[in-house]
Design a protein around this motif. Structure first.
Motif, short mmCIF file in Angstrom:
data_model
loop_
_atom_site.label_atom_id
_atom_site.label_comp_id
_atom_site.label_asym_id
_atom_site.label_seq_id
_atom_site.Cartn_x
_atom_site.Cartn_y
_atom_site.Cartn_z
N THR A 284 -25.80 83.01 -23.09
CA THR A 284 -25.39 83.44 -24.42
C THR A 284 -26.34 82.93 -25.49
O THR A 284 -26.72 81.76 -25.49
CB THR A 284 -23.97 82.95 -24.71
N ASP A 285 -26.69 83.82 -26.42
CA ASP A 285 -27.52 83.45 -27.57
C ASP A 285 -26.74 83.83 -28.82
O ASP A 285 -26.56 85.01 -29.12
CB ASP A 285 -28.85 84.19 -27.52
N GLU B 209 -20.87 97.82 -33.09
CA GLU B 209 -22.10 97.09 -32.75
C GLU B 209 -21.80 95.89 -31.86
O GLU B 209 -22.61 95.50 -31.02
CB GLU B 209 -22.79 96.61 -34.03
N ALA B 210 -20.62 95.30 -32.04
CA ALA B 210 -20.22 94.13 -31.25
C ALA B 210 -19.55 94.51 -29.93
O ALA B 210 -19.18 93.63 -29.16
CB ALA B 210 -19.28 93.26 -32.07
N ILE C 114 -12.60 86.94 -37.45
CA ILE C 114 -12.87 87.15 -36.03
C ILE C 114 -14.39 87.16 -35.86
O ILE C 114 -15.08 87.97 -36.51
CB ILE C 114 -12.24 88.45 -35.51
N ILE C 115 -14.88 86.27 -35.02
CA ILE C 115 -16.31 86.08 -34.80
C ILE C 115 -16.65 86.49 -33.38
O ILE C 115 -15.98 86.08 -32.43
CB ILE C 115 -16.70 84.60 -35.01
N LYS C 116 -17.69 87.31 -33.23
CA LYS C 116 -18.18 87.72 -31.91
C LYS C 116 -19.66 87.40 -31.81
O LYS C 116 -20.45 87.83 -32.64
CB LYS C 116 -17.96 89.22 -31.69
N ASP C 117 -20.03 86.58 -30.80
CA ASP C 117 -21.43 86.17 -30.63
C ASP C 117 -21.98 85.48 -31.88
O ASP C 117 -23.18 85.50 -32.14
CB ASP C 117 -22.32 87.36 -30.28
#
Length: 383
Positions: free
Chosen positions: A21-22, A39-40, A95-98
């Motif tokens: 994961t980056d 996009e996510a 809500i946070i993704k990556d």
């Protein structure tokens, strides 16, 4: 630290995840970079339904938190407000993704009380101490470090750091004038029965008790020889780019002297006031740090080994580690949600939820507490 089979399993899972994961890490003082749900890799309609769920299930208690606190803990003998309290805002969250922001609602920059979410920050300060060998091993008896009488009794001498961190120490005594037996007593039976009960062996029974949490905060203050807000700011919150708006308070009369300096001993919650006052954005940064295994933009701020230990289920309660709640099988299990999901939780519906496999962080302010599992399931429907 004392490794176990569960410890190595959690450590392996985190190490494998981090290798793949980056993440994006937001800089201080700039708008959080966004991605659309598409996009996510999420379904926009389903994600909006999750947001709608959070907005329409506001915590049912009053926004005047002084009233909410006094009502919520009215069955405790001698309970009173002893530290700062602040009226709250409305539902808010992220809500946070990556690492990217894919949804938000409400005022995410508003500073509010966070109650027992503070405990997860407090246990992290213990982790910072362990990483620096200020605490040699969490199995060490605390009386080897704190010799002022706090752990003098025959029972309290058995208590180690893990017991305090997992809330299964059954520490007996009073701190800042508060009796351990007066904090969240059982609703049945009289005061005399409760305060004169037989103490249980440390490590065998979990009991949620803020007096004992504050004993941990007091002990860590003496180990660090600094105020804990200073430790947290220097070693964690500044490096992750947190704002200058968060505060960590203790009770008005909770002061100790170390090296000739008078320092406030902060609380691990807010049910008598005090604790960490913070914005949703700064909570999200803290959650992202744990999602990334303690690393922030290439800098290891807290060791992966500590995070693995902190997320190892305790023996008395499989849903609790070092002041993080764990979605393991047990009374706090959320059906349909992966068992490696973990979260910080506080009175009034404050949450930081971390889902490692999905690279997600969810921050919730003032959600009806019983609805958090349903909210998380709504988010998972969007995946």
């Amino acid at each position: 630290m004392k490794p176990t089979l569960s410890f190595f399993f959690v450590f392996f899972c985190f190490s494998t995840l981090l290798a793949q994961t980056d993440y994006y890490y937001p800089e201080r003082g700039v708008d959080w970079e966004t991605r659309s749900p598409r996009e996510a890799g999420l379904k926009a309609t389903a994600l909006q339904e999750a947001v709608n769920y959070a907005e329409t299930h506001e915590y049912s208690g009053p926004r005047d938190l002084r009233r909410a606190i006094l009502k919520g803990f009215e069955y405790e003998p001698y309970h009173e407000i002893l530290g700062p309290v602040k009226k709250r805002g409305g539902p808010a969250g992220m809500i946070i993704k990556d690492g990217y922001l894919i949804a938000s609602w409400g005022d995410i920059q508003r500073v509010d009380m966070t109650f027992s979410v503070t405990k997860s920050f407090l246990s992290t300060v213990a982790g910072l101490a362990a990483d620096r060998n200020l605490i040699r091993n969490t199995s060490d008896p605390v009386h080897e470090y704190i010799w002022d009488g706090t752990f003098r009794s025959e029972h309290n001498q058995k208590i180690n750091w893990s017991h305090l961190l997992q809330q299964n120490s059954d520490w007996s005594g009073d701190l800042w004038g508060l009796k351990d037996w007066a904090d969240r007593p059982p609703r049945e039976g009289g005061i005399d029965d409760w305060k004169n009960r037989k103490l249980v062996e440390p490590g065998t029974v979990m009991e949620y008790n803020d007096v004992r949490v504050n004993v941990l905060a007091y002990s860590l203050t003496h180990v660090w020889r600094q105020p804990l807000p200073t430790v947290l700011k220097t070693h964690l919150m500044d490096p992750i780019g947190a704002s200058s708006t968060w505060r960590w308070f203790g009770y008005d009369h909770a002061w100790t002297t170390i090296d000739g300096y008078k320092m406030q001993s902060v609380t691990g919650g807010g049910h008598s006031g005090a604790g960490i006052f913070i914005s949703a954005e700064d909570m999200a940064r803290f959650g992202l740090l744990f999602l990334s295994g303690g690393s922030w933009n290439g800098e290891q701020l807290i060791s992966e080994e500590w995070i693995s230990e902190a997320l190892t289920p305790s023996t008395p309660n499989p849903n609790y580690g070092y002041m993080w709640w764990l979605n393991q099988q047990g009374n706090r299990h959320w059906e349909g949600v992966p068992e490696n999901v973990f979260y910080a939780a506080g009175f009034g519906g404050n949450f930081i939820v971390v889902a490692p496999d999905q690279d997600l962080v969810m921050v919730l302010r003032w959600l009806e507490p019983s609805e958090v599992g349903n909210f998380v399931r709504e988010v998972f429907k969007a995946l």
